[in-house]
Motif scaffolding. Structure first.
Motif, PDB file in Angstrom:
ATOM      1  N   ILE A  61       1.123  -1.268   0.040  1.00  0.00           N
ATOM      2  CA  ILE A  61       0.001   0.136  -0.119  1.00  0.00           C
ATOM      3  C   ILE A  61       0.921   1.273  -0.090  1.00  0.00           C
ATOM      4  O   ILE A  61       0.646   2.071  -0.606  1.00  0.00           O
ATOM      5  CB  ILE A  61      -0.887  -0.081   1.303  1.00  0.00           C
ATOM      6  N   LEU A  62       1.936   1.364   1.054  1.00  0.00           N
ATOM      7  CA  LEU A  62       2.823   2.238   1.000  1.00  0.00           C
ATOM      8  C   LEU A  62       3.641   2.637  -0.387  1.00  0.00           C
ATOM      9  O   LEU A  62       3.776   3.628  -0.713  1.00  0.00           O
ATOM     10  CB  LEU A  62       3.870   2.455   2.043  1.00  0.00           C
ATOM     11  N   LEU A  63       3.938   1.254  -0.976  1.00  0.00           N
ATOM     12  CA  LEU A  63       4.522   1.596  -2.473  1.00  0.00           C
ATOM     13  C   LEU A  63       3.436   1.961  -3.533  1.00  0.00           C
ATOM     14  O   LEU A  63       3.836   3.198  -4.214  1.00  0.00           O
ATOM     15  CB  LEU A  63       5.071   0.367  -2.661  1.00  0.00           C
ATOM     16  N   ALA A  64       2.432   1.678  -3.474  1.00  0.00           N
ATOM     17  CA  ALA A  64       1.306   2.113  -4.320  1.00  0.00           C
ATOM     18  C   ALA A  64       0.995   3.602  -4.217  1.00  0.00           C
ATOM     19  O   ALA A  64       0.782   4.344  -5.360  1.00  0.00           O
ATOM     20  CB  ALA A  64      -0.202   1.373  -4.114  1.00  0.00           C
ATOM     21  N   VAL A  65       0.779   4.061  -2.849  1.00  0.00           N
ATOM     22  CA  VAL A  65       0.550   5.533  -2.867  1.00  0.00           C
ATOM     23  C   VAL A  65       1.746   6.619  -2.931  1.00  0.00           C
ATOM     24  O   VAL A  65       1.703   7.770  -2.866  1.00  0.00           O
ATOM     25  CB  VAL A  65      -0.326   5.884  -1.597  1.00  0.00           C
ATOM     26  N   GLY A  66       2.989   5.778  -2.876  1.00  0.00           N
ATOM     27  CA  GLY A  66       4.355   6.409  -2.865  1.00  0.00           C
ATOM     28  C   GLY A  66       4.808   7.254  -1.704  1.00  0.00           C
ATOM     29  O   GLY A  66       5.095   8.646  -1.911  1.00  0.00           O
ATOM     30  N   PHE A  67       4.646   6.729  -0.626  1.00  0.00           N
ATOM     31  CA  PHE A  67       4.763   7.171   0.646  1.00  0.00           C
ATOM     32  C   PHE A  67       6.046   6.536   1.250  1.00  0.00           C
ATOM     33  O   PHE A  67       6.085   5.205   1.667  1.00  0.00           O
ATOM     34  CB  PHE A  67       3.603   7.361   1.698  1.00  0.00           C
ATOM     35  N   GLN A  68       7.153   7.595   1.766  1.00  0.00           N
ATOM     36  CA  GLN A  68       8.174   6.894   2.059  1.00  0.00           C
ATOM     37  C   GLN A  68       8.868   5.747   1.049  1.00  0.00           C
ATOM     38  O   GLN A  68       9.294   4.793   1.550  1.00  0.00           O
ATOM     39  CB  GLN A  68       8.107   6.176   3.719  1.00  0.00           C
ATOM     40  N   THR A  69       8.852   6.226  -0.329  1.00  0.00           N
ATOM     41  CA  THR A  69       8.997   5.175  -1.243  1.00  0.00           C
ATOM     42  C   THR A  69      10.298   4.586  -1.025  1.00  0.00           C
ATOM     43  O   THR A  69      10.770   3.397  -1.292  1.00  0.00           O
ATOM     44  CB  THR A  69       8.656   5.668  -2.485  1.00  0.00           C
ATOM     45  N   ARG A  70      11.491   5.413  -1.001  1.00  0.00           N
ATOM     46  CA  ARG A  70      12.921   4.924  -1.048  1.00  0.00           C
ATOM     47  C   ARG A  70      13.077   3.782   0.230  1.00  0.00           C
ATOM     48  O   ARG A  70      13.568   2.737  -0.133  1.00  0.00           O
ATOM     49  CB  ARG A  70      13.652   6.170  -0.641  1.00  0.00           C
ATOM     50  N   ILE A  71      12.566   4.299   1.465  1.00  0.00           N
ATOM     51  CA  ILE A  71      12.748   3.441   2.316  1.00  0.00           C
ATOM     52  C   ILE A  71      11.947   1.936   2.320  1.00  0.00           C
ATOM     53  O   ILE A  71      12.413   0.860   2.235  1.00  0.00           O
ATOM     54  CB  ILE A  71      12.001   3.845   3.659  1.00  0.00           C
ATOM     55  N   ALA A 118       9.755   7.723  -5.593  1.00  0.00           N
ATOM     56  CA  ALA A 118       8.362   7.505  -6.264  1.00  0.00           C
ATOM     57  C   ALA A 118       8.067   8.311  -7.454  1.00  0.00           C
ATOM     58  O   ALA A 118       7.141   7.828  -8.336  1.00  0.00           O
ATOM     59  CB  ALA A 118       7.406   7.574  -5.229  1.00  0.00           C
ATOM     60  N   GLY A 119       8.603   9.147  -7.794  1.00  0.00           N
ATOM     61  CA  GLY A 119       8.354  10.275  -8.823  1.00  0.00           C
ATOM     62  C   GLY A 119       7.536  11.363  -8.487  1.00  0.00           C
ATOM     63  O   GLY A 119       6.926  11.179  -7.241  1.00  0.00           O
ATOM     64  N   ALA A 120       6.967  12.001  -9.472  1.00  0.00           N
ATOM     65  CA  ALA A 120       6.337  13.441  -8.941  1.00  0.00           C
ATOM     66  C   ALA A 120       4.625  12.993  -8.802  1.00  0.00           C
ATOM     67  O   ALA A 120       4.363  13.955  -8.028  1.00  0.00           O
ATOM     68  CB  ALA A 120       6.262  14.091 -10.318  1.00  0.00           C
ATOM     69  N   LEU A 121       4.076  11.863  -8.837  1.00  0.00           N
ATOM     70  CA  LEU A 121       2.671  11.441  -8.869  1.00  0.00           C
ATOM     71  C   LEU A 121       2.845  10.700  -7.485  1.00  0.00           C
ATOM     72  O   LEU A 121       2.590   9.402  -7.541  1.00  0.00           O
ATOM     73  CB  LEU A 121       1.954  10.827  -9.828  1.00  0.00           C
ATOM     74  N   SER A 122       3.059  11.095  -6.332  1.00  0.00           N
ATOM     75  CA  SER A 122       3.318  10.457  -5.276  1.00  0.00           C
ATOM     76  C   SER A 122       3.064  11.028  -3.723  1.00  0.00           C
ATOM     77  O   SER A 122       3.088  12.513  -3.867  1.00  0.00           O
ATOM     78  CB  SER A 122       4.447   9.827  -4.981  1.00  0.00           C
ATOM     79  N   LEU A 123       2.693  10.484  -2.946  1.00  0.00           N
ATOM     80  CA  LEU A 123       2.546  11.205  -1.614  1.00  0.00           C
ATOM     81  C   LEU A 123       4.009  11.842  -1.206  1.00  0.00           C
ATOM     82  O   LEU A 123       4.030  13.043  -0.574  1.00  0.00           O
ATOM     83  CB  LEU A 123       2.136  10.460  -0.413  1.00  0.00           C
TER      84      LEU A 123
END
Length: 131
Positions: A61-71, A118-123
């Motif tokens: 879910i975190l990956l899908a929404v792009g939250f704390q994506t690098r971690i 995550a890119g520009a379209l992310s949390l």
């Protein structure tokens, strides 16, 4: 929306779907999953099961929404490599070898997410814009 932004979202979503579906599959069959964990020789099958569900569903879910994506990308890559080594290590079995290599490839994609974000379209991007 640029093509690069669209590709980044698509890549995150395709990776995330794998983890979310796998986690919900574990939720739907906890006994079978814990049995497989025990069969693989891991201690504390219930704890390992709960950890896998949290990592897969939560991380997906975190990956899908792009939250704390690098971690999240790094943690999911480590989890995926660990599952490859623990559950798909019978290289004499072509099916197991295929699953092992699939996990290695997924980990590679996740490391790309960890490296580039995550890119520009992310949390994550939204959070940076409002900070």
């Amino acid at each position: 929306m640029s093509q690069t932004n669209s590709i980044a979202v698509a890549g995150r979503l395709l990776l995330a779907i794998l983890f979310i579906f796998s986690g919900f599959g574990k939720i739907m069959s906890p006994e079978a999953t814990q049995g497989y964990i025990a069969y693989a020789g891991l201690p504390l099958p219930l704890v390992s099961y709960l950890l896998a569900v949290v990592v897969e569903v939560g991380g997906g879910i975190l990956l899908a929404v792009g939250f704390q994506t690098r971690i999240v990308g790094f943690l999911l890559a480590a989890f995926t490599l660990a599952t490859a080594v623990v559950f798909h290590n019978d290289f004499a079995d072509q099916n197991q070898m295929t699953h092992f290599l699939k996990n290695i490839a997924i980990a590679g994609g996740l490391l790309q997410v960890a490296a580039f974000g995550a890119g520009a379209l992310s949390l994550d991007a939204r959070r940076l814009r409002t900070a």
